[in-house]
Design an enzyme around this catalytic site. Structure first.
Site, mmCIF file in Angstrom:
data_model
loop_
_atom_site.group_PDB
_atom_site.id
_atom_site.type_symbol
_atom_site.label_atom_id
_atom_site.label_comp_id
_atom_site.label_asym_id
_atom_site.label_seq_id
_atom_site.Cartn_x
_atom_site.Cartn_y
_atom_site.Cartn_z
ATOM 1 N N ARG A 225 1.508 -11.306 9.988
ATOM 2 C CA ARG A 225 2.935 -10.766 10.382
ATOM 3 C C ARG A 225 4.047 -11.533 9.859
ATOM 4 N NH1 ARG A 225 1.537 -6.355 9.325
ATOM 5 N NH2 ARG A 225 -0.504 -7.339 8.970
ATOM 6 N N LYS B 9 0.483 -1.296 -0.011
ATOM 7 C CA LYS B 9 0.137 0.141 0.155
ATOM 8 C C LYS B 9 0.832 1.399 0.309
ATOM 9 C CE LYS B 9 -0.502 0.230 5.134
ATOM 10 N NZ LYS B 9 -0.338 1.077 5.372
ATOM 11 N N THR B 10 1.651 1.197 0.437
ATOM 12 C CA THR B 10 2.972 2.589 0.738
ATOM 13 C C THR B 10 3.219 2.308 -0.553
ATOM 14 O OG1 THR B 10 3.551 2.115 2.796
ATOM 15 C CG2 THR B 10 4.738 3.416 1.825
ATOM 16 N N ASP C 46 -3.580 6.866 4.652
ATOM 17 C CA ASP C 46 -3.377 6.160 4.968
ATOM 18 C C ASP C 46 -3.668 4.921 6.140
ATOM 19 O OD1 ASP C 46 -1.348 3.742 4.769
ATOM 20 O OD2 ASP C 46 -0.137 4.232 5.396
ATOM 21 N N GLU C 47 -3.566 3.620 6.536
ATOM 22 C CA GLU C 47 -4.788 3.574 6.942
ATOM 23 C C GLU C 47 -5.992 3.712 7.704
ATOM 24 O OE1 GLU C 47 -3.554 0.419 8.518
ATOM 25 O OE2 GLU C 47 -1.220 0.648 8.139
ATOM 26 N N GLN D 8 -8.453 -5.505 9.022
ATOM 27 C CA GLN D 8 -7.296 -5.002 8.974
ATOM 28 C C GLN D 8 -7.315 -3.680 11.196
ATOM 29 O OE1 GLN D 8 -3.125 -5.124 8.317
ATOM 30 N NE2 GLN D 8 -3.886 -5.175 6.755
#
Length: 689
Positions: free
Chosen positions: A624, A33-34, A215-216, A246
């Site tokens: 993770r 995503k970044t 973002d997020e 998430q």
């Protein structure tokens, strides 16, 4: 400026090139995503927007810094310099610094941190009980995050405790206004109020930020969503990047409803799922997909990767917490030993993480790692410099360096208390705001006597003279030998040890806090003595410094120390909440039992919403891991002084690992069976594998 490279997959490219209507990028864990955000910034620049017209908003300073560095490498230093890459809170500060006067704030308004807020709440509510004040703080913060005013909070209060909190909130807000101060929640709520109530400001900020990337997005609360809407207007030129799977911060005000509202508020919303995972093996993603599939879906997506099936996810039953910790340590040592001969080199300690639901679970793990001589760090734990007593003293030092630092002034003048109360400080703040000077400068104005009694003015002058005297001594105290006694003399003059004793009911806690203070004094004194470094001819000691010199560089020293900790080659211990956004080659999830994950107190009923959020937390933990994942569950668990039977979490069954074993080749299946047999033997007292 570089074009978006061909290495972007089709979904990422679609997200990058969608510019002319609102866009939701549904970014699964590890889906890049970044990269999408930074490449979309580059695309917006190519489309003709100036850098200062692009706003990228995230939730942490660390994430904002990473995004800025990635953008700089893509679009160049000149273009990236003017990009508005910020957290919600830092953007709010900028808006209020520029336009807060429309709301009655002076340009140099104070921003209170959590400890400052606690002190104001104690005063407003007339209590010395920190636990009571923290409950008020938490309740008031949730109300503010939901956009409630004092009056609305009072109407919404559901029991006597909340009604008391609502009354305290009103007094607290009056004090903030009197001090011309804001808290962290106000950095979202007040900019929203600014845009809603002042058309000129609203149009200015919409012209300033022509495209907003968030973002997020799944972590936004109700007020942050309304702020985004107010910033982008009906046209809605924004890109929200988030993942409903998430969303794990409901307990602090984040709401998954914001994802549901987007297609309702913006019918032309373009939804683009990113499903290709660049982090984990197929076995890990299958377990994650199986768990999260049981939650209702707002938008459909399913993670996949090109990394092959990989090693099966393992589940190990452990007798108690001590055995579980030993198994986790043994797992790390075994993987290190097995990879020592690989061509890629030995696995490093920093390639491992042990994740858990609650902070208290780290104690046994730390004991086992120390016993096995495995270096580790506890991520998300309280920094030494975040302790209240250290922040109190840092406020004094900040005031010596910058007497216009109003938050430092407020903290120093009230810690320890000097007989200067709320009424005096409120009048001083009002006077300072009227004359556009700092609080410290205001107390020496000749006309201060027109708004305060002679006694109050005398107390303020005494404090001001003491700060000036202390600044003089700090400036002229050079070297470690001189700094130590000077600093101890200062602590005696302000009565800090007695203040700690008076503020704690438990003498042992007060003694521990005083010990922290002495460590801090030693820390400053050592730096006054100069730093020892190596050059080509051996050890060289830098010049000695004054106490004021060290005070001036404290913030820089702390930021460098934190940056250094991130590069340590150690195993990470972390809560699942703190692990979000991070990844490791090898992960151990511990304590995966009913009551722990999903978390549930005995007297509580597990609601559907709570269970779904706990399932998302399990999903975050699984994703993770990059190469291997070990999940441990307890057969017996300590509850208080009792040892009780424990039950595996329902999430273990939901991973459906038995189906995975059937898909692997016979050699891998035999290895998995041997591992399961060894795990059962170890749980019954055998040797850990």
């Amino acid at each position: 400026m570089a074009d978006a490279p061909s290495t972007l997959n089709p979904a990422q490219l679609e997200a990058v090139h969608h510019l002319h209507s609102p866009c939701l990028v549904l970014a699964g864990a590890g889906s890049g995503k970044t990269r999408v955000i930074t490449h979309k910034i580059a695309r917006l620049l190519q489309a003709g927007l100036a850098p200062k017209q692009i706003g990228a908003i995230t939730f942490t300073n660390k994430a904002a810094q990473e995004m800025r560095e990635r953008a700089r490498s893509l679009v160049g230093a000149r273009a990236s310099k003017d990009l508005v890459i910020a957290t919600f809170h830092s953007l709010g500060v900028r808006m209020l610094r520029e336009d807060g006067e429309r709301l009655g704030l002076k340009p140099k308004f104070s921003i209170l941190d959590a400890d400052d807020v606690l002190g104001v709440l104690k005063d407003a509510g007339g209590t010395t009980d920190a636990a009571v004040a923290r409950r008020w703080q938490w309740t008031i913060s949730l109300w503010k995050n939901n956009g409630l005013s004092c009056e609305q909070a009072e109407a919404a209060a559901q029991d006597d405790d909340e009604r008391v909190a609502a009354r305290v909130m009103k007094l607290y807000e009056e004090r903030l206004a009197a001090y011309s101060a804001v808290d962290f929640d106000d950095l979202i709520g007040l900019p929203l109020k600014l845009l809603q109530q002042h058309e000129e400001a609203r149009e200015k900020w919409r012209r300033t930020l022509r495209h907003v990337l968030v973002d997020e997005y799944q972590d936004t609360n109700a007020t942050q969503y309304e702020l985004l809407k107010a910033l982008v207007g009906e046209q809605g030129l924004f890109t929200a990047v988030g993942d409903d799977d998430q969303s794990i911060y409901g307990w602090r005000g984040a709401t998954i409803e914001n994802l549901k509202r987007l297609p309702q508020d913006y019918p032309n919303l373009k939804v683009i799922p990113l499903e290709q995972n660049y982090r984990s093996t197929g076995a890990i993603l299958t377990a994650a997909n199986n768990v999260i599939a049981l939650n209702p879906k707002i938008f459909q997506k399913k993670l996949w990767s090109e990394f092959g099936q990989g090693e099966p996810v393992k589940v190990v039953e452990c007798d108690q917490e001590e055995h579980e910790a030993e198994r986790a340590a043994a797992r790390i040592l075994a993987i290190r030993a097995n990879t020592a001969g690989e061509h890629t080199g030995s696995t490093e300690w920093k390639d491992f993480a042990i994740l858990y639901r609650a902070n208290h679970q780290s104690r046994k793990l730390e004991e086992a790692l120390r016993k096995a001589q495995i270096p580790y760090k506890v991520s998300g734990g309280q920094s030494f410099f975040d302790r209240a007593e250290i922040k109190d003293l840092c406020a004094w030092l900040r005031l010596l360096v910058n007497q216009d630092d109003d938050p430092a002034f407020l903290r120093a003048i009230t810690t320890p208390k000097r007989g200067i109360g709320h009424t005096t400080l409120a009048a001083l703040s009002d006077f300072a705001g009227k004359w556009r000077v700092s609080l410290f400068e205001a107390l020496f104005q000749e006309s201060i006597g027109t708004v305060l009694s002679a006694k109050a003015v005398g107390s303020l002058h005494e404090f001001g003279r003491y700060v000036n005297d202390l600044e003089y001594r700090a400036r002229h105290t050079v070297g470690a030998e001189a700094a130590q006694p000077m600093l101890m003399e200062w602590l005696g003059e302000i009565g800090f040890e007695q203040y700690l004793l008076d503020s704690e009911e438990n003498p042992k806690v007060a003694a521990a806090r005083w010990s922290n203070v002495l460590d801090f004094i030693d820390w400053i004194a050592r730096r006054c003595g100069g730093e020892i470094a190596e050059d080509g001819s051996g050890q060289v000691q830098s010049e000695t410094k004054s106490v004021l010199d060290v005070a001036q560089t404290i913030s820089v020293i702390l930021s460098l120390a934190e940056r250094g900790e991130a590069d340590q080659n150690v195993v990470t211990l972390s809560t699942l909440h703190a692990s979000k956004g991070l990844e490791w080659p090898h992960v151990v999830l511990v304590g995966i039992n009913e009551g722990t994950l999903p978390f549930k107190r005995e007297e509580e009923e597990m609601t559907t919403e709570r269970l779904e959020e706990e399932r998302r937390l399990m999903y975050v933990g699984i994703t993770r891991a990059r190469r291997t994942l070990l999940v441990t569950t307890l057969l017996r668990q300590k509850r208080g002084r009792e040892i009780r039977r424990a039950f595996p979490s329902r999430f273990i069954q939901e991973m459906r690992l038995d189906e995975q074993v059937a898909k692997v080749n016979p050699r891998d299946r035999i290895a998995a069976q041997r591992a399961a047999f060894a795990a059962r033997a170890a749980a019954q007292g055998g040797t850990p594998v």
